[in-house]
Each structure stands twice: as structure tokens, then as C-alpha cells.
Scaffold this active site. Sequence first.
Site, PDB file in Angstrom:
ATOM      1  N   ASP A  36     -29.381 -32.306  -3.352  1.00  0.00           N
ATOM      2  CA  ASP A  36     -27.709 -33.367  -3.003  1.00  0.00           C
ATOM      3  C   ASP A  36     -27.298 -34.391  -2.816  1.00  0.00           C
ATOM      4  OD1 ASP A  36     -26.695 -30.831  -4.072  1.00  0.00           O
ATOM      5  OD2 ASP A  36     -25.696 -29.814  -2.129  1.00  0.00           O
ATOM      6  N   LYS A  58     -22.814 -33.877  -5.468  1.00  0.00           N
ATOM      7  CA  LYS A  58     -22.186 -33.672  -5.562  1.00  0.00           C
ATOM      8  C   LYS A  58     -20.588 -34.979  -4.783  1.00  0.00           C
ATOM      9  CE  LYS A  58     -21.819 -29.418  -5.753  1.00  0.00           C
ATOM     10  NZ  LYS A  58     -22.243 -27.976  -5.010  1.00  0.00           N
ATOM     11  N   MET A 172     -15.306 -33.065   5.855  1.00  0.00           N
ATOM     12  CA  MET A 172     -14.331 -33.729   4.772  1.00  0.00           C
ATOM     13  C   MET A 172     -13.044 -33.611   5.588  1.00  0.00           C
ATOM     14  SD  MET A 172     -16.082 -30.857   2.650  1.00  0.00           S
ATOM     15  CE  MET A 172     -15.897 -28.980   3.833  1.00  0.00           C
TER      16      MET A 172
HETATM   17  C1  LIG Z   1     -20.608 -30.635   2.014  1.00  0.00           C
HETATM   18  S1  LIG Z   1     -20.269 -30.875   3.813  1.00  0.00           S
HETATM   19  C2  LIG Z   1     -21.462 -30.439   3.707  1.00  0.00           C
HETATM   20  C3  LIG Z   1     -22.331 -30.157   5.325  1.00  0.00           C
HETATM   21  C4  LIG Z   1     -23.391 -29.778   5.291  1.00  0.00           C
HETATM   22  N1  LIG Z   1     -24.431 -28.969   4.852  1.00  0.00           N
HETATM   23  C5  LIG Z   1     -23.734 -30.222   6.901  1.00  0.00           C
HETATM   24  O1  LIG Z   1     -24.702 -28.253   7.558  1.00  0.00           O
HETATM   25  O2  LIG Z   1     -23.607 -30.812   7.307  1.00  0.00           O
HETATM   26  C6  LIG Z   1     -20.697 -32.532   3.571  1.00  0.00           C
HETATM   27  C7  LIG Z   1     -19.667 -33.635   5.331  1.00  0.00           C
HETATM   28  O3  LIG Z   1     -20.700 -33.373   5.886  1.00  0.00           O
HETATM   29  C8  LIG Z   1     -20.169 -33.779   6.725  1.00  0.00           C
HETATM   30  N2  LIG Z   1     -21.545 -34.704   6.663  1.00  0.00           N
HETATM   31  C9  LIG Z   1     -23.062 -34.999   6.248  1.00  0.00           C
HETATM   32  N3  LIG Z   1     -23.340 -35.675   6.577  1.00  0.00           N
HETATM   33  C10 LIG Z   1     -23.474 -36.736   7.528  1.00  0.00           C
HETATM   34  C11 LIG Z   1     -23.282 -37.753   8.221  1.00  0.00           C
HETATM   35  N4  LIG Z   1     -25.293 -38.117   7.818  1.00  0.00           N
HETATM   36  N5  LIG Z   1     -22.280 -38.774   9.048  1.00  0.00           N
HETATM   37  C12 LIG Z   1     -21.408 -37.933   8.708  1.00  0.00           C
HETATM   38  N6  LIG Z   1     -21.025 -37.070   8.195  1.00  0.00           N
HETATM   39  C13 LIG Z   1     -22.034 -35.914   7.472  1.00  0.00           C
HETATM   40  C14 LIG Z   1     -19.114 -34.922   6.619  1.00  0.00           C
HETATM   41  O4  LIG Z   1     -17.954 -34.647   6.471  1.00  0.00           O
HETATM   42  C15 LIG Z   1     -19.465 -34.654   5.039  1.00  0.00           C
HETATM   43  O5  LIG Z   1     -18.280 -34.781   4.432  1.00  0.00           O
END
Ligand SMILES: C[S@@+](CC[C@H](N)C(=O)[O-])C[C@H]1O[C@@H](n2cnc3c(N)ncnc32)[C@H](O)[C@@H]1O
Length: 268
Positions: A36, A58, A172
Site C-alpha cells: 500500500d 490508495k 484520517m
Molecule cells: C487507512 S488508515 C490506515 C491505518 C493503519 N492500518 C494503521 O494501523 O496505522 C491511514 C491513516 O493512518 C494515519 N497514519 C498512518 N501512518 C501515519 C504516519 N506515519 N503519520 C501520521 N499518520 C499516519 C493517517 O491518519 C492516515 O490517514
Amino acid sequence: MKIGKVYLVGAGPGDPGLLTVRGLELLRKAEVVIYDRLVNPVLLEYTAPQARCIFAGKLTGSHSLPQEEINELLISHARRGRQVIRLKGGDPFVFGRGGEEAEALREAGIPFEVVPGVSSAVAVPAYAGIPLTHRKLSSSFAVITGHEACKVEPSVDWGRLASAVDTLVVLMGLKNLPNIVAKLLAHGRSPETPVALIRWGTTDLQETVTGTLVDIVDKAAALRQPVVLVIGEVVSLRDKLQWFEERSPSTDRGGWIYADEFATYLEA
Ligand SMILES: C[S@@+](CC[C@H](N)C(=O)[O-])C[C@H]1O[C@@H](n2cnc3c(N)ncnc32)[C@H](O)[C@@H]1O
């Protein structure tokens, strides 16, 4: 032909050092890796030279591969007898559609395993010096999607969350920040409640904006995704506990040295 297997593997939040040992072991042996957008591409360097790496990233609102096609890819490679890794940002079962993929695999009769990952929900606040619980300040936290905040009939009950949960972690949530703040204030959260927005947490691009429910919308106006939003008294501990900004990149071990490359890849 012998059927293959699909491993739903969490890649962690960005710092490659946060991949689990089990995830690394599987990555080294994988024949196909479907990954991803929020997966640090540096992790692909651990795959064997003959492994096939397929980007299924995505972006909000524009899915580069529809979910059904991703499911089909997983199923068809496994049916050809391959060891397939579905590499997902953070944890595969936390807002990552891992559950839907597992359901599709089960329906297709494909064996699978889940390898949990370090979710951004906990790791990103930790890298910003914000503990989600603390004996004096917070005995509960909830992880919430911010996508729902603008729906006319959202499934997230912000009223109950505002009154029942000490620390709110919103993924998000940047786009709907004004809505989220308005709902929490309307449901009785103090305007002085501390708030943090952490962008690109665990990478060397990590950036943190703090404020209160009253001023965070203005303070965050220039911020872009990906962002973890943390709301609650524990945010005030950051003043005392921030450590990431004080690390010494030349001497401390850190996957974050790859973050520039990561960002270029995502923004290309
Ligand atoms: C579709 S969700 C996936 C979450 C993922 N499965 C997890 O457990 O971290 C994507 C969201 O995770 C958050 N996110 C993921 N990695 C991040 C990072 N390194 N810094 C800040 N936000 C992050 C943001 O809010 C982003 O919009």
C-alpha cells in the site's frame, strides 16, 4: 497445483525499524508482495531479487486499485501456488481493510495468516512524546476514523466518545477537523482540551502541531496528510516527554533516515 498462502502483514507506521521480526522473515521469503501507499518502500529492499512487488496504493478519494481487484490479485496469485504478502501500513486490521481481504480469502478457500503491525494509532503519538494512557490523566483511549465526521448520519457517536473516553485518537481526520472539533465542543468537551496533530510520524519528516480545541483548526490550516490527531489531557505531557526531536540522527539507530525518499515516492 498446490495452493499458495496469503499473509496479511502490518508494515508499521513508517520507520522501517518498526516492522515485526515475523513480518521481516516472511518478506524475505515472499514470491509476491502487494503493498500500500503508506508502506515505506525501503521495506521492499528486504524481498528476494525474483520477488514480484505490486503497488496497490490508495489515495483518499482515488483508489489506484479498487478493493475487488486487490482481492482478486491476492486470490489469483495464491491459486498459482505462490506465497503472497499483502503488506499494509500500520496494522492490517486497523482501518486497513484487512478484515475485508481476509473475508474474501476465506470465501475463496485461500489459506491466510495475519501478522499484526505497529499501528500509527499508538506509534505516532509515542514518537511525539504522548502516552495514550497515564495514571493521573487518562484511563481509556479510542481509535476513531475521521472520515465519518461529515456524514449526515455518521456511525461514529461523537457524543458518547466525548463523555466516556479520555483520549481520542483520530485517523484520517485532517479534512474533517473543524467538524470533529465542533462535535466535541457541542458534546461538552472543554474548549481548553489539549490537541495534537502529528504528520508523518516516526519518519524524519515528523511534524507536530499542538493547541486546544479552540485554536487547533487555525493552527493546523497549513498541515497536510497523513496525520494522526490526538485529543485529551495526555497531550500536555508532550512538553515534558518529547524525545524524537532531540534524538541525534547521526548516532541513534533510525529508519527515519529514509523518510525523504519515502515522501518523494508518495508525492510522485
Ligand atoms: C487507512 S488508515 C490506515 C491505518 C493503519 N492500518 C494503521 O494501523 O496505522 C491511514 C491513516 O493512518 C494515519 N497514519 C498512518 N501512518 C501515519 C504516519 N506515519 N503519520 C501520521 N499518520 C499516519 C493517517 O491518519 C492516515 O490517514
